[in-house]
Design an enzyme around this catalytic site. Structure first.
Site, mmCIF file in Angstrom:
data_model
loop_
_atom_site.group_PDB
_atom_site.id
_atom_site.type_symbol
_atom_site.label_atom_id
_atom_site.label_comp_id
_atom_site.label_asym_id
_atom_site.label_seq_id
_atom_site.Cartn_x
_atom_site.Cartn_y
_atom_site.Cartn_z
ATOM 1 C CG MET A 1 -1.826 1.221 1.288
ATOM 2 S SD MET A 1 -2.935 1.342 -0.142
ATOM 3 C CE MET A 1 -3.110 3.122 -0.281
ATOM 4 C CD GLU A 2 -1.108 3.073 -3.458
ATOM 5 O OE1 GLU A 2 -2.168 3.463 -3.990
ATOM 6 O OE2 GLU A 2 -0.898 1.880 -3.180
ATOM 7 C CG HIS B 1 2.289 -1.732 -8.494
ATOM 8 N ND1 HIS B 1 1.717 -1.680 -9.741
ATOM 9 C CD2 HIS B 1 1.306 -1.362 -7.628
ATOM 10 C CE1 HIS B 1 0.457 -1.303 -9.645
ATOM 11 N NE2 HIS B 1 0.176 -1.104 -8.367
ATOM 12 C CD GLU B 2 2.203 -1.122 -3.684
ATOM 13 O OE1 GLU B 2 1.561 -0.068 -3.523
ATOM 14 O OE2 GLU B 2 1.688 -2.153 -4.163
ATOM 15 C CG HIS C 1 0.750 3.503 -6.547
ATOM 16 N ND1 HIS C 1 -0.281 3.965 -7.338
ATOM 17 C CD2 HIS C 1 0.498 2.177 -6.339
ATOM 18 C CE1 HIS C 1 -1.116 2.969 -7.597
ATOM 19 N NE2 HIS C 1 -0.659 1.876 -7.017
ATOM 20 C CD GLU D 1 -3.615 0.575 -8.096
ATOM 21 O OE1 GLU D 1 -2.573 0.181 -8.649
ATOM 22 O OE2 GLU D 1 -3.668 0.869 -6.901
#
Length: 641
Positions: A291-292, A316-317, A320, A339
């Site tokens: 969770m970013e 990926h985080e 963000h 996303e």
């Protein structure tokens, strides 16, 4: 016609149907939180002082779910020396219905500081409820260190369960906080406290803490808190990781590529505006891979595979920090802007940092998963004689629909595939340039689907390689149409390794693999290896269970540390008629990440519904609410067939 539609929609005010707050009438600029985290009662007691200004009207409406409001004061001075107690403040049913919380209505007294661009202050004393779904409270038996742990998960609308605020992605604010812990004697002073704040700097504040908040405004879903037995390890000049003492060394080793990835992302998409980029590895009950939260990404320990094979999840985080945190979707019906764009730029950063094969493998895996889920969503909607809410990129969730419905693989994979399809026509470098300017021009702003498409169309029309009519057709196909796009195909982005994995899975349909072929499977990337396992499981061929068991032994599946590989192998075993209940029971007890355990429960229920349900009921208290809801739905669907 599409151009006219986008232009008309862009002129409309942004509307978030999942907030009870009157964000169009009141602007929230800053919040100061004074919090007591009571680990014994599993509650947060707090005071929130909001700096606000009126756009119109004479009332403040905030989101509040299961909060006990003790008092509300309003004044013109930040120290509230002139504050008036608001006796008419009340908690009432909001327009989103009881399921998504209540509305805290605060009528404003007649003070001199109400008007456009004039700040006033609202102080709310409150406490959260025990058992709130946005907070996870673990006792020592559930952690590596043997000490209690607490963490939040606000996205999409969990902030209102422990903060009375404007809980909408369209409302950005800055904040500061003080936190005090209450625990068993001698425990509180040993526990570290983290928040998504800019002044962490590798420190661990224990027992009590102060946070300066963010130099950049954020929406409430990005405000996170974690409390536990934590240590810090530096990775690079701007990166590091917090974790329990038993985990921190392995976590730091796993995350080494993040420093390089941060530099690559800055080169491609502009200055990193948050200062440091640190992570915290939480206990296994955390429901997501990551969770970013700005400055402090929350990570699930399942990403520690020992070989950095899941490093694309932390990357990926990290990306963000641009897509989602710096520039945010206006509502949860625009979730793909967070996303889908982010999955695309994750792909680009992985490509530049770690190479083509891993980048293409992760992108094609995301797209294939999205395609499968689109087909499932459309089929489920057809059974209920309803239109699917989240098959297309632009969602159609109503105020009564849980915004968690938007959190599937569809906005990730389908969104990334859309950006990839446009980039394939206008050029990757030109897409990078567009996104870099998009993030810069929309810093600390929220953007709707229609606004983004209008900006992208301007960029596209400046490039003769992609005519406007062709772009409009792509938009209609990807963004506003439920069915999966007929062209381009998923195969067009599959890596060489994924194609090898698929070919070997087809061979396995008809016979056992040779030793050389087994060696070839083991030589592909971990992402392609997972794809191979899924290809075997999803095959319609009548493969004898004994052949699948022999394959598992040949591949030495039991030796793999990767939680992802173990999850997908369990799913394949169940699908092919192998009783993996004993192993599955241990697995779903250990992990709480929805992406890993929901498919295991679903496949298990396909062969032994009673056992899957019984194990879920036993483990349910260990999972966060978002995981319980997802798995409960999976079991309900599977067991009703």
């Amino acid at each position: 016609m599409l151009t006219l539609l986008l232009s008309a929609l862009t002129s409309l005010a942004i509307s978030d149907v999942h907030t009870n707050a009157n964000i169009d009438q009141v602007t929230l600029h800053h919040s100061s939180f004074d919090l007591t985290v009571n680990l014994l009662e599993k509650r947060i007691y707090g005071t929130a002082v909001h700096t606000m200004s009126l756009v119109s009207g004479n009332v403040v409406e905030l989101d509040a779910k299961n909060l006990r409001i003790e008092s509300v004061k309003v004044g013109c001075k930040k120290n509230l020396s002139d504050a008036m107690v608001v006796t008419g403040a009340k908690v009432e049913t909001g327009r989103t219905g009881d399921a998504y919380g209540s509305k805290l209505t605060i009528p404003l007294p007649d003070l001199r500081c109400f008007g456009p661009k004039i700040n006033f202050f609202v102080a709310i004393k409150y406490s959260s409820s025990a058992g709130t779904g946005a907070l996870s409270w673990l006792d020592g038996s559930q952690t590596e260190s043997g000490k209690p742990f607490m963490f939040s998960q606000n996205q999409p609308i969990g902030a209102r369960e422990w903060l009375p605020t404007q809980d909408s992605p369209a409302a950005r604010f800055k904040y500061d906080a003080k936190v005090q812990l209450v625990a068993e004697p001698g425990v509180a002073e040993k526990l570290g406290i983290l928040m998504s704040a800019a002044n962490l700097e590798g420190r661990v504040q224990r027992g009590q803490a102060k946070f300066n908040g963010n130099r950049v405004s954020i929406p409430a879903y990005l405000l996170g808190i974690a409390v536990g037995d934590l240590e810090f390890r530096g990775i690079g000049p701007r990166t590091g990781v917090y974790a329990q003492p038993q985990v921190v060394a392995a976590a730091a080793n796993e995350l080494v590529p993040l420093e390089k990835a941060l530099a690559v992302a800055e080169r491609l998409y502009g200055k990193y505006i948050w200062g440091r980029y640190d992570s915290v590895v939480l206990p296994f009950s955390f429901p997501y891979g990551g969770m970013e939260h700005p400055n402090i990404t929350f990570l699930n320990p399942s990403i520690i595979a020992g070989d950095r094979s899941l490093i694309h999840v932390p990357i990926h985080e990290l990306t963000h920090s641009w897509a989602g945190n710096q520039t945010t979707n206006a509502s949860w019906n625009d979730f793909w802007l967070n996303e889908g764009i982010n999955t695309y730029i994750e792909h680009r950063v992985v490509y530049e940092t770690l190479g083509h094969d891993l980048a293409q493998s992760t992108l094609s895996s995301s797209v294939r998963e999205a395609k499968t889920q689109v087909e499932e969503v459309i089929a489920d909607a057809a059974k209920e004689k309803a239109a699917p809410m989240v098959a297309a990129l632009k969602g159609t969730l109503r105020s009564t629909d849980d915004p968690e419905h938007a959190s599937s693989g569809i906005p990730y994979g389908r969104g990334a595939f859309f950006i990839h399809s446009v980039a394939a026509r206008m050029g990757v470098a030109k897409m990078d340039a567009f996104l870099k300017s998009y993030f810069a021009e929309n810093r600390e702003k929220t953007v709707s689907t229609e606004e983004f498409l209008k900006m992208l169309r301007v960029a596209v029309l400046s490039d003769v390689a992609l005519p406007g009519a062709e772009f409009d057709a792509l938009v209609k196909t990807f963004v506003y149409t439920d069915a999966w796009p007929a062209v381009p195909t998923v195969d067009s982005i599959a890596s060489k390794e994924v194609k090898v994995a698929e070919e070997l899975a087809r061979v396995f349909d008809s016979r056992a693999l040779t030793a050389a072929e087994v060696k070839q499977v083991l030589s592909v990337s971990p992402v392609a290896f997972v794809d191979f396992i899924e290809f075997v499981g999803d095959s319609d061929a009548k493969i004898p269970a004994s052949r699948v068991s022999e394959l598992g032994a040949a591949l030495s599946i039991h030796k793999f540390r990767s939680a992802m590989i173990r999850s997908r192998w369990l799913v394949t075993q169940f699908k092919k008629g192998i009783d993996a209940g004993v192993t599955a029971k241990d697995y779903v007890h250990q992990y709480g990440r929805t992406y890993l355990i929901a498919p295991v429960y679903g496949a298990w229920a396909g062969v032994d519904c009673a056992s899957a349900k019984a194990v879920f009921e036993a483990n349910s208290p260990r999972y966060m609410e978002v995981a319980r809801k997802k798995i409960g739905k999976v079991l309900k669907d599977k067991c009703s067939k």
